[in-house]
Design a protein around this motif. Sequence first.
Motif, mmCIF file in Angstrom:
data_model
loop_
_atom_site.group_PDB
_atom_site.id
_atom_site.type_symbol
_atom_site.label_atom_id
_atom_site.label_comp_id
_atom_site.label_asym_id
_atom_site.label_seq_id
_atom_site.Cartn_x
_atom_site.Cartn_y
_atom_site.Cartn_z
ATOM 1 N N GLU A 1 0.861 -1.187 0.000
ATOM 2 C CA GLU A 1 0.000 0.000 0.000
ATOM 3 C C GLU A 1 0.895 1.233 0.000
ATOM 4 O O GLU A 1 1.121 1.859 1.033
ATOM 5 C CB GLU A 1 -0.955 -0.029 1.190
ATOM 6 N N VAL A 2 1.401 1.570 -1.172
ATOM 7 C CA VAL A 2 2.354 2.661 -1.322
ATOM 8 C C VAL A 2 1.770 3.996 -0.864
ATOM 9 O O VAL A 2 2.438 4.766 -0.169
ATOM 10 C CB VAL A 2 2.859 2.755 -2.790
ATOM 11 N N ASP A 3 0.511 4.294 -1.250
ATOM 12 C CA ASP A 3 -0.083 5.582 -0.883
ATOM 13 C C ASP A 3 -0.172 5.758 0.629
ATOM 14 O O ASP A 3 0.161 6.814 1.162
ATOM 15 C CB ASP A 3 -1.476 5.759 -1.499
ATOM 16 N N ARG A 4 -0.608 4.733 1.324
ATOM 17 C CA ARG A 4 -0.700 4.838 2.792
ATOM 18 C C ARG A 4 0.689 4.902 3.419
ATOM 19 O O ARG A 4 0.900 5.614 4.392
ATOM 20 C CB ARG A 4 -1.525 3.700 3.370
ATOM 21 N N PHE A 5 1.632 4.163 2.846
ATOM 22 C CA PHE A 5 3.003 4.231 3.347
ATOM 23 C C PHE A 5 3.539 5.659 3.223
ATOM 24 O O PHE A 5 4.025 6.237 4.198
ATOM 25 C CB PHE A 5 3.905 3.250 2.585
ATOM 26 N N LEU A 6 3.427 6.246 2.043
ATOM 27 C CA LEU A 6 3.946 7.604 1.830
ATOM 28 C C LEU A 6 3.181 8.642 2.644
ATOM 29 O O LEU A 6 3.778 9.589 3.161
ATOM 30 C CB LEU A 6 3.910 7.961 0.342
ATOM 31 N N SER A 7 1.876 8.466 2.782
ATOM 32 C CA SER A 7 1.104 9.396 3.627
ATOM 33 C C SER A 7 1.569 9.328 5.065
ATOM 34 O O SER A 7 1.730 10.357 5.730
ATOM 35 C CB SER A 7 -0.396 9.070 3.551
#
Length: 191
Positions: free
Chosen positions: A115-121
């Motif tokens: 889950e790249v988006d949640r990781f970066l967020s």
Amino acid sequence: MARTAVNLTEWLRPWRESGIESLLLEPSCQSASPSPSLDSDPTQWPEPWPMYWQRVVSPSTTVWTYWLLANDLGPDPNPVHKHFFLQIIQGLGWPRGSITFWPLTVPQGKDLVVEVDRFLSGVSLIQATTIISFGSELQELLPLCPGPHERVFLLEDLTVVLLPDLSSLLSQIPGVIKGFQRLVEPLIFSS
């Protein structure tokens, strides 16, 4: 021209102080922002993200991650991983607020799903300037730009350090500590 505050990784600061205000980067290296549709409150994200967020030290200078971290944050953590990280953190002696763990994956059945988006967020909300990744998965998932060392990359305003896979480091605690002192500490603690 008016100057504004800039959040720079430490190894870029001397360039800024010498008057360089912009760098030409490859276009593929410039955009990895999280999806704007994500709620900025991780306690409102679907499980298990709120559980992970409860363990976060924020703000933190570095975010540490590895492929199996989601499993180790769950009900059955790997005791070998826990021992390894306790030894590394104690050996480094970094000040509180220097390290927090944030997963790149979440369990889905018996698999781990990225889950790249949640990781970066999460990294953004933690206010980290450096990501320490045990394993090279981030290199395959994010548009990383070359940095000042073969294991150091850039992702917008973040420094990303790609270390060998966790399984290859478990028996090398003294060497890992020395590696951090030589490679990572100058990136985040230089004045």
